[in-house]
Design an enzyme around this catalytic site. Sequence first.
Site, PDB file in Angstrom:
ATOM      1  N   CYS A  18     -68.026  17.786  53.751  1.00  0.00           N
ATOM      2  CA  CYS A  18     -68.492  19.136  53.442  1.00  0.00           C
ATOM      3  C   CYS A  18     -67.799  20.055  54.452  1.00  0.00           C
ATOM      4  CB  CYS A  18     -70.011  19.171  53.608  1.00  0.00           C
ATOM      5  SG  CYS A  18     -70.700  20.823  53.518  1.00  0.00           S
TER       6      CYS A  18
ATOM      7  N   CYS B  65     -75.814  24.038  56.794  1.00  0.00           N
ATOM      8  CA  CYS B  65     -74.792  24.170  57.812  1.00  0.00           C
ATOM      9  C   CYS B  65     -75.058  25.461  58.586  1.00  0.00           C
ATOM     10  CB  CYS B  65     -73.429  24.244  57.166  1.00  0.00           C
ATOM     11  SG  CYS B  65     -72.572  22.688  57.214  1.00  0.00           S
TER      12      CYS B  65
ATOM     13  N   CYS C 245     -80.903  31.150  55.401  1.00  0.00           N
ATOM     14  CA  CYS C 245     -79.716  30.415  55.839  1.00  0.00           C
ATOM     15  C   CYS C 245     -79.330  30.708  57.296  1.00  0.00           C
ATOM     16  CB  CYS C 245     -78.557  30.778  54.912  1.00  0.00           C
ATOM     17  SG  CYS C 245     -76.989  30.068  55.416  1.00  0.00           S
TER      18      CYS C 245
ATOM     19  N   CYS D 283     -78.179  35.621  53.162  1.00  0.00           N
ATOM     20  CA  CYS D 283     -79.343  34.975  52.538  1.00  0.00           C
ATOM     21  C   CYS D 283     -80.394  34.729  53.624  1.00  0.00           C
ATOM     22  CB  CYS D 283     -78.942  33.656  51.885  1.00  0.00           C
ATOM     23  SG  CYS D 283     -77.640  33.878  50.664  1.00  0.00           S
TER      24      CYS D 283
ATOM     25  N   CYS E  96     -70.862  34.236  57.702  1.00  0.00           N
ATOM     26  CA  CYS E  96     -70.946  34.633  56.293  1.00  0.00           C
ATOM     27  C   CYS E  96     -71.513  36.044  56.212  1.00  0.00           C
ATOM     28  CB  CYS E  96     -71.854  33.660  55.539  1.00  0.00           C
ATOM     29  SG  CYS E  96     -71.944  33.988  53.770  1.00  0.00           S
TER      30      CYS E  96
ATOM     31  N   GLU F 170     -68.650  24.189  61.381  1.00  0.00           N
ATOM     32  CA  GLU F 170     -69.199  22.844  61.231  1.00  0.00           C
ATOM     33  C   GLU F 170     -68.666  22.166  59.977  1.00  0.00           C
ATOM     34  OE1 GLU F 170     -73.484  24.534  62.731  1.00  0.00           O
ATOM     35  OE2 GLU F 170     -73.411  23.195  61.019  1.00  0.00           O
TER      36      GLU F 170
HETATM   37  N1  SAH Z   1     -72.088  30.131  50.576  1.00  0.00           N
HETATM   38  C1  SAH Z   1     -72.150  29.064  49.650  1.00  0.00           C
HETATM   39  C2  SAH Z   1     -71.864  27.710  50.241  1.00  0.00           C
HETATM   40  C3  SAH Z   1     -72.396  27.409  51.599  1.00  0.00           C
HETATM   41  S1  SAH Z   1     -74.140  27.289  51.765  1.00  0.00           S
HETATM   42  C4  SAH Z   1     -73.468  29.058  48.927  1.00  0.00           C
HETATM   43  O1  SAH Z   1     -74.370  29.765  49.344  1.00  0.00           O
HETATM   44  O2  SAH Z   1     -73.556  28.358  47.921  1.00  0.00           O
HETATM   45  C5  SAH Z   1     -74.410  25.617  51.218  1.00  0.00           C
HETATM   46  C6  SAH Z   1     -75.750  25.392  50.524  1.00  0.00           C
HETATM   47  O3  SAH Z   1     -76.825  25.314  51.464  1.00  0.00           O
HETATM   48  C7  SAH Z   1     -76.119  26.496  49.549  1.00  0.00           C
HETATM   49  O4  SAH Z   1     -76.627  25.955  48.359  1.00  0.00           O
HETATM   50  C8  SAH Z   1     -77.179  27.230  50.315  1.00  0.00           C
HETATM   51  O5  SAH Z   1     -77.971  27.996  49.483  1.00  0.00           O
HETATM   52  C9  SAH Z   1     -77.892  26.084  50.994  1.00  0.00           C
HETATM   53  N2  SAH Z   1     -78.755  26.456  52.109  1.00  0.00           N
HETATM   54  C10 SAH Z   1     -78.540  27.389  53.051  1.00  0.00           C
HETATM   55  N3  SAH Z   1     -79.580  27.439  53.901  1.00  0.00           N
HETATM   56  C11 SAH Z   1     -80.462  26.502  53.486  1.00  0.00           C
HETATM   57  C12 SAH Z   1     -81.740  26.069  53.960  1.00  0.00           C
HETATM   58  N4  SAH Z   1     -82.306  26.619  55.028  1.00  0.00           N
HETATM   59  N5  SAH Z   1     -82.369  25.079  53.286  1.00  0.00           N
HETATM   60  C13 SAH Z   1     -81.781  24.522  52.197  1.00  0.00           C
HETATM   61  N6  SAH Z   1     -80.594  24.881  51.706  1.00  0.00           N
HETATM   62  C14 SAH Z   1     -79.949  25.871  52.339  1.00  0.00           C
HETATM   63 FE1  SF4 Z   2     -73.695  32.654  53.065  1.00  0.00          FE
HETATM   64 FE2  SF4 Z   2     -75.643  31.006  53.721  1.00  0.00          FE
HETATM   65 FE3  SF4 Z   2     -75.942  32.639  51.657  1.00  0.00          FE
HETATM   66 FE4  SF4 Z   2     -74.224  30.580  51.469  1.00  0.00          FE
HETATM   67  S1  SF4 Z   2     -76.447  30.451  51.710  1.00  0.00           S
HETATM   68  S2  SF4 Z   2     -73.888  32.716  50.836  1.00  0.00           S
HETATM   69  S3  SF4 Z   2     -73.490  30.493  53.586  1.00  0.00           S
HETATM   70  S4  SF4 Z   2     -75.710  33.273  53.801  1.00  0.00           S
END
Ligand code: SAH
Ligand code: SF4
Length: 348
Positions: A104, A332, A118, A115, A111, A91
Amino acid sequence: MKDIKSYSLAELEKEFSQELGLPKYRAKQVFKWLTLGVSSFDEMTDISKELRNNLSKHYYISVAIIEKKLVSVYDNTVKYLFRFNDGEFVESVVMSYHHGYTICISTQVGCKMGCTFCATGKSGFSRNLTASEMLAQIQTAQKDLSVRISNIVLMGMGEPLDNYDNVVRFLRLVSADEGLNIGTRHISLSTCGLVDRIYDLEKENFGITLSVSLHAPNNEIRSRTMPVNRRYPIEELLKACRHYANATGRRISFEYAMISGVNDSDECAGELARKLRGMLCHVNLIPVNSVEGTGYIKSKIERQKAFIKILGKAGITATVRRTLGSDINASCGQLRRKTINSEILVES
Ligand code: SAH
Ligand code: SF4
């Protein structure tokens, strides 16, 4: 088959001369077409058919094909689901601000970091993107929208620093004068905190903005929501951030997704304030986006205000991130995972 769009102009000149016995100007011609975003060698009309055929035997051109496109009815934010040559999907989101268009982009299919909040993390990991596939996302979006994109955030699917070499290659290509020519000052990279790679990135001297997904003020909470913290504890991460800010003179942008009852208490804000005190930084508070199966709920507005106040008292600026395209804003991975709420978004 070699990935021709991941070559720099200098590399292509060298390769053409050594492998194909071609003069430098041929590489320049081909590079120009690749920068324009052509999807086949046949579109390179100032090159002979014979050479085009020959090139297509040795090289392929990475493309990002629009599989799905969603436009926010509120603010024209556009979310794409792109398909690559091998059929994998990622995306990208294009946002329009008063100072221009920001894209973006994704850096991996899925990934590995896991997390818990996410959507991308929940889908697992498939593969790294090549530099050319990162470029292709920008090129397709620019063509589709007939605009010039001036800012890039590496904040889509994937952990950019877990695909370090391709990301660095992409940063060089996209900022080259003869390429898309988007200056590194207009680029931000978001990481979950791969500390060793933050030091490496600092040494590259790109001058890009570093966004760090912090999301917790201590190891206890952070290790629960972000497994990467077990490898790189918060103290080490913040040390690397201070180092990056001091060495580059650039403000670190901390992302903090506020999850009700998990990381949004006054104590959390106080602990965060103590740990960030004196650092050249800004905190972006993001009410967590609810992802199916996580059970997380976004913090109430009073909690957001309390955080801003407590951080502010310690001299740390914090804002709640402006929500663009409502449902398609922060996290995303959701489009790839499920179809988006059609009341908020219209498909076009
Ligand atoms: N992997 C990198 C970049 C991609 S994630 C990272 O983690 O920074 C992009 C952003 O979206 C990150 O700050 C991540 O923590 C946030 N993110 C992911 N899932 C989310 C959610 N459910 N609500 C809010 N932010 C979220
Ligand atoms: Fe990966 Fe999502 Fe964690 Fe970013 S927030 S490092 S995309 S699992």
